[in-house]
Every structure is written in C-alpha cells, then in structure tokens.
Design a protein around this motif. Structure first.
Motif, PDB file in Angstrom:
ATOM      1  N   ASP A   1     100.671  65.127  37.156  1.00 48.68           N
ATOM      2  CA  ASP A   1     101.326  65.604  35.923  1.00 48.68           C
ATOM      3  C   ASP A   1     100.290  66.140  34.928  1.00 48.68           C
ATOM      4  OD1 ASP A   1     103.623  64.655  37.067  1.00 48.68           O
ATOM      5  OD2 ASP A   1     103.894  62.965  35.690  1.00 48.68           O
ATOM      6  N   VAL A   2      99.127  65.493  34.906  1.00 47.53           N
ATOM      7  CA  VAL A   2      98.059  65.939  33.998  1.00 47.53           C
ATOM      8  C   VAL A   2      97.599  67.338  34.410  1.00 47.53           C
ATOM      9  CG1 VAL A   2      95.719  65.434  33.176  1.00 47.53           C
ATOM     10  CG2 VAL A   2      97.369  63.566  33.520  1.00 47.53           C
ATOM     11  N   LEU A   3      97.505  67.545  35.723  1.00 47.89           N
ATOM     12  CA  LEU A   3      97.131  68.872  36.218  1.00 47.89           C
ATOM     13  C   LEU A   3      98.229  69.891  35.950  1.00 47.89           C
ATOM     14  CD1 LEU A   3      94.501  69.586  38.005  1.00 47.89           C
ATOM     15  CD2 LEU A   3      94.900  67.225  37.337  1.00 47.89           C
ATOM     16  N   ALA A   4      99.486  69.442  36.062  1.00 43.76           N
ATOM     17  CA  ALA A   4     100.605  70.359  35.821  1.00 43.76           C
ATOM     18  C   ALA A   4     100.567  70.854  34.386  1.00 43.76           C
ATOM     19  CB  ALA A   4     101.941  69.676  36.131  1.00 43.76           C
ATOM     20  N   MET A   5     100.308  69.955  33.429  1.00 45.22           N
ATOM     21  CA  MET A   5     100.303  70.436  32.040  1.00 45.22           C
ATOM     22  C   MET A   5      99.106  71.333  31.781  1.00 45.22           C
ATOM     23  SD  MET A   5      99.420  67.544  29.211  1.00 45.22           S
ATOM     24  CE  MET A   5      98.695  65.977  29.569  1.00 45.22           C
ATOM     25  N   ARG A   6      98.005  71.078  32.492  1.00 44.63           N
ATOM     26  CA  ARG A   6      96.871  71.989  32.357  1.00 44.63           C
ATOM     27  C   ARG A   6      97.249  73.393  32.853  1.00 44.63           C
ATOM     28  NH1 ARG A   6      91.262  72.148  35.821  1.00 44.63           N
ATOM     29  NH2 ARG A   6      92.757  72.384  37.510  1.00 44.63           N
TER      30      ARG A   6
ATOM     31  N   SER B   1     102.921  74.767  17.049  1.00 50.82           N
ATOM     32  CA  SER B   1     103.746  73.814  16.311  1.00 50.82           C
ATOM     33  C   SER B   1     104.632  73.074  17.295  1.00 50.82           C
ATOM     34  CB  SER B   1     104.600  74.578  15.292  1.00 50.82           C
ATOM     35  OG  SER B   1     105.575  73.729  14.724  1.00 50.82           O
ATOM     36  N   ALA B   2     104.654  71.745  17.219  1.00 51.25           N
ATOM     37  CA  ALA B   2     105.548  70.962  18.088  1.00 51.25           C
ATOM     38  C   ALA B   2     105.834  69.632  17.428  1.00 51.25           C
ATOM     39  CB  ALA B   2     104.927  70.747  19.464  1.00 51.25           C
ATOM     40  N   GLY B   3     106.777  68.924  18.000  1.00 56.76           N
ATOM     41  CA  GLY B   3     107.124  67.591  17.520  1.00 56.76           C
ATOM     42  C   GLY B   3     108.440  67.573  16.771  1.00 56.76           C
ATOM     43  N   GLU B   4     108.700  68.636  16.023  1.00 58.36           N
ATOM     44  CA  GLU B   4     109.950  68.771  15.293  1.00 58.36           C
ATOM     45  C   GLU B   4     110.313  70.242  15.250  1.00 58.36           C
ATOM     46  OE1 GLU B   4     109.198  66.686  11.443  1.00 58.36           O
ATOM     47  OE2 GLU B   4     110.888  65.500  12.162  1.00 58.36           O
ATOM     48  N   ALA B   5     111.551  70.502  14.821  1.00 57.69           N
ATOM     49  CA  ALA B   5     112.012  71.892  14.760  1.00 57.69           C
ATOM     50  C   ALA B   5     111.183  72.687  13.762  1.00 57.69           C
ATOM     51  CB  ALA B   5     113.478  71.917  14.367  1.00 57.69           C
ATOM     52  N   LEU B   6     110.858  73.915  14.134  1.00 60.53           N
ATOM     53  CA  LEU B   6     110.126  74.818  13.245  1.00 60.53           C
ATOM     54  C   LEU B   6     111.116  75.794  12.617  1.00 60.53           C
ATOM     55  CD1 LEU B   6     107.381  76.023  12.248  1.00 60.53           C
ATOM     56  CD2 LEU B   6     107.489  77.534  14.247  1.00 60.53           C
ATOM     57  N   PRO B   7     111.394  75.653  11.315  1.00 56.85           N
ATOM     58  CA  PRO B   7     112.315  76.609  10.679  1.00 56.85           C
ATOM     59  C   PRO B   7     111.706  78.009  10.660  1.00 56.85           C
ATOM     60  CG  PRO B   7     111.970  74.662   9.296  1.00 56.85           C
ATOM     61  CD  PRO B   7     110.936  74.621  10.383  1.00 56.85           C
ATOM     62  N   LYS B   8     112.577  79.020  10.750  1.00 59.44           N
ATOM     63  CA  LYS B   8     112.098  80.405  10.736  1.00 59.44           C
ATOM     64  C   LYS B   8     111.287  80.680   9.469  1.00 59.44           C
ATOM     65  CE  LYS B   8     113.669  85.192  11.292  1.00 59.44           C
ATOM     66  NZ  LYS B   8     112.966  85.729  10.134  1.00 59.44           N
ATOM     67  N   ALA B   9     111.726  80.094   8.342  1.00 58.50           N
ATOM     68  CA  ALA B   9     111.026  80.356   7.069  1.00 58.50           C
ATOM     69  C   ALA B   9     109.575  79.866   7.135  1.00 58.50           C
ATOM     70  CB  ALA B   9     111.761  79.682   5.916  1.00 58.50           C
TER      71      ALA B   9
ATOM     72  N   ILE C   1     103.191  79.505  17.565  1.00 60.52           N
ATOM     73  CA  ILE C   1     103.804  79.225  18.869  1.00 60.52           C
ATOM     74  C   ILE C   1     104.570  77.922  18.714  1.00 60.52           C
ATOM     75  CG2 ILE C   1     103.366  78.639  21.288  1.00 60.52           C
ATOM     76  CD1 ILE C   1     100.875  80.367  21.192  1.00 60.52           C
ATOM     77  N   ASP C   2     105.907  78.018  18.730  1.00 61.39           N
ATOM     78  CA  ASP C   2     106.733  76.810  18.666  1.00 61.39           C
ATOM     79  C   ASP C   2     106.969  76.356  20.100  1.00 61.39           C
ATOM     80  OD1 ASP C   2     108.501  74.795  17.954  1.00 61.39           O
ATOM     81  OD2 ASP C   2     110.177  76.158  17.527  1.00 61.39           O
ATOM     82  N   GLY C   3     106.895  75.054  20.352  1.00 60.23           N
ATOM     83  CA  GLY C   3     107.185  74.552  21.690  1.00 60.23           C
ATOM     84  C   GLY C   3     107.840  73.201  21.581  1.00 60.23           C
ATOM     85  N   ILE C   4     108.909  72.998  22.351  1.00 64.17           N
ATOM     86  CA  ILE C   4     109.463  71.646  22.399  1.00 64.17           C
ATOM     87  C   ILE C   4     108.827  70.909  23.564  1.00 64.17           C
ATOM     88  CG2 ILE C   4     111.563  72.400  23.660  1.00 64.17           C
ATOM     89  CD1 ILE C   4     112.993  69.954  22.475  1.00 64.17           C
ATOM     90  N   GLY C   5     108.294  69.732  23.232  1.00 62.16           N
ATOM     91  CA  GLY C   5     107.733  68.854  24.249  1.00 62.16           C
ATOM     92  C   GLY C   5     108.370  67.498  24.104  1.00 62.16           C
ATOM     93  N   ALA C   6     108.105  66.622  25.047  1.00 57.13           N
ATOM     94  CA  ALA C   6     108.608  65.260  24.965  1.00 57.13           C
ATOM     95  C   ALA C   6     107.696  64.349  25.759  1.00 57.13           C
ATOM     96  CB  ALA C   6     110.038  65.174  25.511  1.00 57.13           C
ATOM     97  N   THR C   7     107.589  63.109  25.309  1.00 61.70           N
ATOM     98  CA  THR C   7     106.793  62.108  26.006  1.00 61.70           C
ATOM     99  C   THR C   7     107.272  61.999  27.460  1.00 61.70           C
ATOM    100  OG1 THR C   7     106.633  60.960  23.908  1.00 61.70           O
ATOM    101  CG2 THR C   7     106.011  59.715  25.860  1.00 61.70           C
TER     102      THR C   7
ATOM    103  N   HIS D   1     104.476  67.083  28.123  1.00 59.97           N
ATOM    104  CA  HIS D   1     104.081  68.071  27.111  1.00 59.97           C
ATOM    105  C   HIS D   1     105.179  69.122  26.920  1.00 59.97           C
ATOM    106  CE1 HIS D   1     101.144  69.935  24.434  1.00 59.97           C
ATOM    107  NE2 HIS D   1     100.540  68.768  24.483  1.00 59.97           N
ATOM    108  N   ILE D   2     104.777  70.301  26.436  1.00 62.05           N
ATOM    109  CA  ILE D   2     105.751  71.345  26.088  1.00 62.05           C
ATOM    110  C   ILE D   2     106.413  71.905  27.350  1.00 62.05           C
ATOM    111  CG2 ILE D   2     105.937  73.681  25.123  1.00 62.05           C
ATOM    112  CD1 ILE D   2     103.731  72.869  23.117  1.00 62.05           C
ATOM    113  N   PHE D   3     107.739  72.101  27.283  1.00 59.28           N
ATOM    114  CA  PHE D   3     108.463  72.685  28.430  1.00 59.28           C
ATOM    115  C   PHE D   3     109.291  73.910  28.069  1.00 59.28           C
ATOM    116  CE2 PHE D   3     112.329  70.589  27.060  1.00 59.28           C
ATOM    117  CZ  PHE D   3     111.887  69.414  26.477  1.00 59.28           C
ATOM    118  N   ILE D   4     109.572  74.133  26.789  1.00 54.58           N
ATOM    119  CA  ILE D   4     110.215  75.394  26.369  1.00 54.58           C
ATOM    120  C   ILE D   4     109.380  75.974  25.235  1.00 54.58           C
ATOM    121  CG2 ILE D   4     112.247  76.486  25.298  1.00 54.58           C
ATOM    122  CD1 ILE D   4     113.988  74.341  26.550  1.00 54.58           C
TER     123      ILE D   4
END
Ligand code: 3UK
Length: 505
Positions: A186-191, A283-291, A305-311, A315-318
């Motif tokens: 998984d560590v290699l996958a996120m790399r 930017s990650a961890g919470e929603a990034l408003p357009k403003a 670069i906004d990315g949603i990740g999760a424990t 890491h980031i997947f979208i």
C-alpha cells in the motif's frame, strides 16, 4: 494494475534503495535542527532498527507505537520499524493519555518510541492499563545513547508485499476509533499513484506541510512521497501559519500540503514571505470551498490541488491536476480507483443525485478486528461517511459528511454549503454549521462563527450575515441562529468537530 514483487519491504525501497541508486549525498530531510542526507538517514535508521531488535527484543510482526512532532528522528524511527519487519502504530502528538491507552490496548502494543517531550502522556497511558511496557525516548539522549552502541548496518527483514506494516487509527469523529491495516504494497501504491501520477514528484522537489506524520496525510506527503521519489522533505515541529511560510521561504520548498482552513489563514500572511519557489499546493482533510481555491489562486497564481483521502484508503483517491482541476469539485478517481454514488439501498445513482460515496481500489480498507468491517466494506467497495454527487463530466462534488446533513422543515441542507457561503464574508474567519433540535422545524440551521480581529459580534452583524447567506445561496438555507465563538473544536487531525457543537446546543 500495479504489480509488486512478492518480497517487498517498503522501508528498504524508501531508504536503502535510494542510497544504493546513488542518492546518498543528497539531502533527504531539512529541519531547524539540521540537515540529513540520504546516507545519514539510512545509517540512523539502521542503528535504530538494531536497537529495536537487539535491545527491545522486537521480532517481525510486533507492533511499535510511534509518537512525536514531525522531525527527522521520527522519520528514522518509522523507517527502522519497517526495516525490522515490525508494524508501526503512528499516533498524533495531540492525543491524550486516555486516547493513547485505547490505541495501545486495541493494537496490543508492548513497545513505543517516543519523543521525550511527549513521553509523560504516554507513560500515563501505560498506567491506565494495557500491556505497553517498554517506552524508549528520543530527543533527550536515551535512544541516541543506545544507537551509539549499535552497528551502522542492519540485516533488513524480508517481508512479503501483503504483510501488514502500518496500523493507522481513524480520528473517530463519531464513535470509537477504528484501526485500519495497511500492507507494505500500500505504501508503494500511494507512491506510484499520488506522488507519481498526481504530483509528478521529482528529485528536485522539496516538500513541506503541516499534517503530522502520525496522520496518513502527513506520512505520505512528508515521508513516503519525497523519499520514495528521492526528493527532500522539510519537517516543521510547530506548523503555525508563520512557521510554514518561513520554512517555504528558507528552504525554497516546491510543494505545500495543508488543510483548507490553514490555506485561508495563510492568505493574510503571504505578503510577508517570499514563496516564489512554490509550484504545487495540496489541500486535503476537509472540503475545499471554491472561494478558498479562487482566493489562493488570486494571491499566488497557484491552483490548489484538492484531494479527498482517508485513513482507510491510506491517502488521496479522488483529485485532479493541472488544467483538469475544476474548482469547487474534488475531481475524478485516481488511476486504479473506482468511485460511485450509492442510494440508501446501496444501488448506484445517476449523475446529479446526492448519495453515499463508495470507492474501490488497491489500498482499500481492512479494519483490525472490528465488527464494523461489514458495515463499511462490501466486495472490496469502501463506503465512506461522505455524501457526494457526480456531474455529467464525471467530476465528484462533495456535499457533506452524512452526519452533517441538516433536515430542517423537510429541506435537506448541507452544513458545509452554508459554511462556504459564510466564509465569503470578510468578517468570517472560521465557521461550523450544524442542525440543532427545534420543535417547529425538527432541526434548525445554526452557525458557530469565529470573527476576524477587529469585528464585533453584534446583533447587527448577525442580521448582515444572514442577509449575506440569503443572497449567496438558496434563502431557506440561511442560519436562523448564529453564535460567535473565539475558537471551534477540532480533532487531532484538524477537522471541525461539528458533533461536539451539536451536543452543546
Ligand atoms: C474528509 C474530505 C472533502 C472526508 C486524509 C488525505 O482526511 C484524511 O483522512 P481521515 O481518515 O478522514 C477522511 C474523511 O475526511 N475529507 C478528506 N479530504 C477531503 N472531504 N474534500 C476533501 N478533499 O469526510 C473523508 O471521508 O482523517 C486526507 C490523505 C490522507 C488522509 N488520511
């Protein structure tokens, strides 16, 4: 699909291979305390790995709790645990004794490596029960002395790609934290996926950011990505806004990683620093408003670069990069990931409809001994706690955490949408919008607001802000109640704790 050799130790890939490839004399880590080359990082992680095996009695598969602020020794400790074939249990510096004891108990931990400044809380945790017995402290001389007595080379443990190497606890915004298990691969996958595809990390890069190494956002951004791509990382122990920007300026950092709230708080400080070295901001961890995205772009010329990740997914997947970024949306699934929107029966919804975000991919979730495995994971699909919609172009739009959808007088109102509207008003520094019980409406939209200095929380301002929201989004969504606060409750990973506000109302 990603292919990995059957025998794989991610620690060896990150540090031994880097030196073997000839990067030994290049800088791996920058910190206020000094600069570490790749060769120095390898030597120190070898000595720590020898301490783990020869003095602490660690065998492959043992769990080792790691605790400290972001600094080079913590990186060396993490690599040493990998090289010894043990399992790192990373913890956030902000966690208190009770939370640490829950983690130690859940993960059945005997051993810990801990920054001496953070050891007291861990010793208290050990006294609360569980089996945590051997705590070795670094930064104050204990580990350093033990390292001096050990060899500078280490016989790396030959782990399998599917051996667990990391237990990462979710923040537990609701309910008790869950331990997610991650493999060496998984560590290699996120790399490959995040550092390679999304960020195109190159050896000239210098990464800096605020997320703790005990949070997988920080582990990726400040350890796995830079080391994995033979770049450098700047470790900031106390990542205040000023300290982060000072580190960008001093080390000429090329990429910055932090949260949306932090990007907003950096804006008024930008003029005091030279940040011309920055090329990418994530930017990650919470929603990034357009403003927020637009304000950062106007001030720096860099599109966040906004990315949603999760424990759960490490890491980031979208996300999206370059001119594929559509501000106000999170982006599209990264290579290897699939995502869809589900209705309450678990069936896929068409574009435009709001439902549960589900995701499937190479790093997907396995919980350690937790009955909730079956509540959240079906046939490899991870059902997140987030409500999303997808547009006709395939871009994913964040709506709210499922718990943060407010139902008021029959309307569904997404708390974060009201927050984004309020944040566009110049007096608003931070805010959280929640539903509070109300006899007439079921729930009432209530905003908790922190004002910028120099503003006064008058009833006049309440009316101004309410009128402002009504002009910005559909009027029925406006906050009927507003309370001013000097700060808002946050988790150890910096997320707003909206449920804590709900329960105090
Ligand atoms: C929320 C986002 C909207 C969302 C994380 C990057 O945050 C991380 O992991 P956690 O387990 O929390 C996961 C939850 O956080 N979230 C994260 N990013 C976004 N919401 N837009 C975003 N860009 O509710 C998600 O379910 O603490 C982030 C890398 C690694 C991580 N672990």
């Amino acid at each position: 699909e990603l292919q990995y050799p059957e025998h794989l130790n991610c620690g060896v890939v990150l540090i031994d291979d880097a030196v073997r490839e000839g990067h030994g004399n290049r800088v791996a880590l920058y910190a206020d305390s000094g600069v570490w080359t790749y060769a120095e990082l390898l030597e120190r992680s070898n000595r720590i790995a020898n301490v783990l095996v020869n003095e602490m009695g660690i065998v492959p598969g043992n769990r080792v709790l790691l605790r400290g602020p972001n600094n080079p020794t913590l990186v060396a400790c993490w690599l040493a645990v990998m090289k010894a074939g043990a399992i790192a249990v990373t913890t956030m510096p902000l966690l208190r004794a009770h939370e640490l004891s829950v983690i130690a108990e859940r993960a059945q931990i005997d051993h810990a490596l801990c920054d001496s400044r953070f050891a007291q809380e861990l010793q208290q945790a050990a006294q609360l029960g569980g089996r945590l017995r051997k705590i070795v402290q670094f930064g104050g001389g204990q580990l350093e002395k033990m390292m001096n007595g050990q060899a500078s080379t280490f016989a790396n443990v030959d782990t399998a790609r599917d051996d667990v190497c990391l237990l990462a606890f979710t923040s537990g915004t609701t309910g008790t934290p869950k331990a997610t298990m991650h493999f060496h691969r998984d560590v290699l996958a996120m790399r490959e996926i995040v550092a390679g595809h999304l960020l195109e990390t190159s050896p000239e890069d210098i990464y800096v950011g605020s997320p703790p190494l005990g949070f997988t956002f920080g582990l990726g951004a400040l350890l796995v990505f830079p080391l994995g791509r033979r770049a450098a990382s700047v470790l900031v122990e106390q990542p205040s806004g000023e300290n982060l920007l000072a580190a960008v300026q001093r080390f000429r950092a090329s990429a910055l990683f932090t949260s949306p709230t932090a990007y907003r708080s950096l804006l008024p400080l930008l003029s005091k620093f030279d940040i011309s070295s920055l090329k990418r901001c994530v930017s990650a961890g919470e929603a990034l408003p357009k403003a927020t995205s637009d304000a950062w772009f106007a001030a720096t010329g860099i599109r966040l670069i906004d990315g949603i990740g999760a424990t759960e997914l490490i890491h980031i997947f979208i996300s999206a990069k370059g001119d594929q970024i559509h501000p106000g949306t999170t982006g599209k699934p990264l290579p290897g990931y699939q995502a869809c929107i589900l209705d309450t029966d678990g069936l896929p919804l068409p574009p435009g409809k709001v439902g549960r975000l589900a995701v499937k991919g190479p790093t997907g979730c396995r919980y350690l001994d937790d009955p909730r495995q079956h509540d959240y994971v079906f046939e490899g699909w991870n059902v997140t706690g987030d409500l999303y919609s997808q547009d006709e172009d395939g871009y994913f739009h964040f709506e709210a955490r499922a718990d943060d959808m407010i139902i008021s007088a029959g309307y569904n109102i997404a708390g974060p949408e009201v927050e984004a509207a309020l944040l566009e008003h110049p007096a608003v520094k931070e805010c959280a919008v929640v539903g509070v019980p109300d006899e007439a409406r079921g729930q009432l939209v209530k905003a908790f607001i922190v004002l910028h200095d120099g503003n006064d929380g008058s009833s006049e301002l309440v009316q101004t802000l309410q009128a402002f929201v009504k002009q910005t989004i559909a009027p029925y969504k406006y906050p009927r109640a507003i309370e001013f606060r000097s700060s808002l409750p946050k988790t150890a990973t910096g997320k707003l704790q909206r449920h804590a506000l709900r329960s105090t109302s």
